[in-house]
Design a protein around this motif. Structure first.
Motif, PDB file in Angstrom:
ATOM      1  N   GLU A 111       0.808  -1.213   0.000  1.00 46.56           N
ATOM      2  CA  GLU A 111       0.000   0.000   0.000  1.00 46.56           C
ATOM      3  C   GLU A 111       0.839   1.258   0.000  1.00 46.56           C
ATOM      4  N   PHE A 112       1.839   1.311   0.847  1.00 40.43           N
ATOM      5  CA  PHE A 112       2.757   2.435   0.876  1.00 40.43           C
ATOM      6  C   PHE A 112       4.166   1.873   0.690  1.00 40.43           C
ATOM      7  N   PRO A 113       4.532   1.445  -0.530  1.00 38.83           N
ATOM      8  CA  PRO A 113       5.797   0.745  -0.732  1.00 38.83           C
ATOM      9  C   PRO A 113       6.988   1.645  -0.491  1.00 38.83           C
ATOM     10  N   PRO A 114       8.024   1.140   0.204  1.00 36.27           N
ATOM     11  CA  PRO A 114       9.234   1.913   0.378  1.00 36.27           C
ATOM     12  C   PRO A 114      10.006   1.992  -0.923  1.00 36.27           C
ATOM     13  N   PRO A 115      10.829   3.022  -1.107  1.00 31.53           N
ATOM     14  CA  PRO A 115      11.623   3.103  -2.322  1.00 31.53           C
ATOM     15  C   PRO A 115      12.640   1.978  -2.376  1.00 31.53           C
ATOM     16  N   ALA A 116      13.214   1.762  -3.540  1.00 30.02           N
ATOM     17  CA  ALA A 116      14.224   0.724  -3.683  1.00 30.02           C
ATOM     18  C   ALA A 116      15.389   1.017  -2.751  1.00 30.02           C
ATOM     19  N   PRO A 117      16.043  -0.025  -2.222  1.00 32.84           N
ATOM     20  CA  PRO A 117      17.173   0.182  -1.317  1.00 32.84           C
ATOM     21  C   PRO A 117      18.213   1.084  -1.946  1.00 32.84           C
ATOM     22  N   ASP A 118      18.772   1.947  -1.169  1.00 34.63           N
ATOM     23  CA  ASP A 118      19.757   2.907  -1.644  1.00 34.63           C
ATOM     24  C   ASP A 118      21.009   2.767  -0.812  1.00 34.63           C
ATOM     25  N   SER A 119      22.097   2.395  -1.450  1.00 35.86           N
ATOM     26  CA  SER A 119      23.342   2.159  -0.723  1.00 35.86           C
ATOM     27  C   SER A 119      23.916   3.426  -0.135  1.00 35.86           C
TER      28      SER A 119
ATOM     29  N   GLN B 258       2.529   8.724  -0.657  1.00 36.79           N
ATOM     30  CA  GLN B 258       3.462   7.638  -0.322  1.00 36.79           C
ATOM     31  C   GLN B 258       4.224   7.932   0.970  1.00 36.79           C
ATOM     32  N   VAL B 259       4.834   9.113   1.049  1.00 36.70           N
ATOM     33  CA  VAL B 259       5.643   9.393   2.242  1.00 36.70           C
ATOM     34  C   VAL B 259       4.755   9.645   3.457  1.00 36.70           C
ATOM     35  N   GLY B 260       3.604  10.284   3.242  1.00 35.53           N
ATOM     36  CA  GLY B 260       2.675  10.486   4.346  1.00 35.53           C
ATOM     37  C   GLY B 260       2.148   9.166   4.868  1.00 35.53           C
ATOM     38  N   GLY B 261       1.875   8.237   3.971  1.00 38.27           N
ATOM     39  CA  GLY B 261       1.391   6.924   4.378  1.00 38.27           C
ATOM     40  C   GLY B 261       2.403   6.177   5.216  1.00 38.27           C
ATOM     41  N   ARG B 262       3.648   6.247   4.829  1.00 35.84           N
ATOM     42  CA  ARG B 262       4.684   5.581   5.621  1.00 35.84           C
ATOM     43  C   ARG B 262       4.818   6.193   7.008  1.00 35.84           C
ATOM     44  N   PHE B 263       4.758   7.518   7.052  1.00 37.80           N
ATOM     45  CA  PHE B 263       4.887   8.203   8.335  1.00 37.80           C
ATOM     46  C   PHE B 263       3.730   7.839   9.268  1.00 37.80           C
ATOM     47  N   VAL B 264       2.518   7.837   8.733  1.00 35.14           N
ATOM     48  CA  VAL B 264       1.351   7.482   9.539  1.00 35.14           C
ATOM     49  C   VAL B 264       1.424   6.022   9.975  1.00 35.14           C
ATOM     50  N   GLU B 265       1.846   5.156   9.072  1.00 33.34           N
ATOM     51  CA  GLU B 265       1.982   3.744   9.421  1.00 33.34           C
ATOM     52  C   GLU B 265       2.952   3.573  10.582  1.00 33.34           C
ATOM     53  N   LEU B 266       4.003   4.379  10.588  1.00 36.36           N
ATOM     54  CA  LEU B 266       4.981   4.315  11.676  1.00 36.36           C
ATOM     55  C   LEU B 266       4.397   4.843  12.982  1.00 36.36           C
ATOM     56  N   ILE B 267       3.906   6.081  12.971  1.00 36.83           N
ATOM     57  CA  ILE B 267       3.524   6.704  14.243  1.00 36.83           C
ATOM     58  C   ILE B 267       2.233   6.134  14.821  1.00 36.83           C
ATOM     59  N   TRP B 268       1.411   5.473  13.992  1.00 37.40           N
ATOM     60  CA  TRP B 268       0.202   4.840  14.508  1.00 37.40           C
ATOM     61  C   TRP B 268       0.447   3.394  14.931  1.00 37.40           C
ATOM     62  N   SER B 269       1.638   2.878  14.687  1.00 38.05           N
ATOM     63  CA  SER B 269       1.921   1.480  15.020  1.00 38.05           C
ATOM     64  C   SER B 269       1.989   1.284  16.530  1.00 38.05           C
ATOM     65  N   ASP B 270       1.703   0.076  16.956  1.00 38.24           N
ATOM     66  CA  ASP B 270       1.740  -0.247  18.383  1.00 38.24           C
ATOM     67  C   ASP B 270       3.124  -0.008  18.969  1.00 38.24           C
ATOM     68  N   ALA B 271       4.164  -0.398  18.235  1.00 41.09           N
ATOM     69  CA  ALA B 271       5.530  -0.235  18.740  1.00 41.09           C
ATOM     70  C   ALA B 271       5.868   1.241  18.949  1.00 41.09           C
ATOM     71  N   ALA B 272       5.537   2.081  17.964  1.00 42.38           N
ATOM     72  CA  ALA B 272       5.843   3.508  18.075  1.00 42.38           C
ATOM     73  C   ALA B 272       5.074   4.154  19.225  1.00 42.38           C
TER      74      ALA B 272
END
Length: 216
Positions: A6-14, A101-115
């Protein structure tokens, strides 16, 4: 659980960070569990070594102090949620899609049980141990703000936004994403919203941010 697509992270960046080795990952998993269970103050390096089933030499070789281990755990969680990205990772995408995309990732993080649990722990311990708040802020919010500021500077350069202060715009965007049920989540008054509710909230917040509320 929210689908990973749903909110895919960008490709890994070295250019961002190299992946920890297997032992470091093992330690981080154990440390995350303990910090969530008993908080920063009560956690000891001995306890982490026992839970991770590694020697203290192995532990201290990779994380020389509890402070470094704590910040590494927070950083790893941000990485896992796709919050460490280069400002050009979204080049070619329209503004709304970038922000969703970036807003979705941020919300997924701060709304998570762990956070939520870490945030509560920091609030509870910071009065007695201000160092906990400093470590938390430097490892999480401070780096997140820097990442979003760089993104908004890039969006400004691409002509997708027009602002004399990209850093302020980035902060306002993050503040918008912290609306909705976040406060109720922190004080335990509602369950973690599902993927559909998260996506709807992010879309509405992004549209409001882009359009503003002043009449045309």
């Amino acid at each position: 659980m929210q689908p990973e697509t749903e909110f895919p992270p960008p490709a890994p960046d070295s250019r961002i960070e190299s992946k920890p080795d297997a032992k470091a990952e093992q330690i981080l998993v154990a440390a995350r569990e303990i910090f969530l269970e008993i908080g920063y103050a009560a956690t000891s390096m001995d306890l982490v070594a026992q839970r991770a089933r590694v020697s203290k030499t192995t532990l201290y070789t990779r994380f020389p102090s509890k402070e470094e281990l704590y910040t590494a755990v927070i950083g790893a969680e941000c990485d896992r949620r796709g919050m460490r990205f280069q400002p050009d990772a979204f080049d070619g995408l329209p503004l709304r899609e970038v922000l969703i995309q970036v807003g979705g990732r941020f919300v997924e993080l701060i709304w998570s049980d762990a956070a939520i649990r870490v945030y509560r722990s920091v609030l509870g311990e910071s009065l007695r141990m201000p160092e906990v708040a400093r470590l938390y802020f430097q490892a999480g919010p401070e780096k997140g703000i820097a990442t979003f500021t760089a993104l908004f500077e890039r969006l400004n350069q691409r002509g997708l936004i027009r602002t004399p202060d990209p850093a302020f715009a980035a902060m306002q965007f993050l503040s918008a994403m912290q609306g909705g049920p976040h406060c109720a989540l922190v004080v335990g008054l509602c369950p973690e919203p599902g993927a559909e509710e998260r996506a709807a909230f992010v879309a509405k917040a992004v549209d409001l941010f882009i359009q503003g509320v002043a009449p045309a």
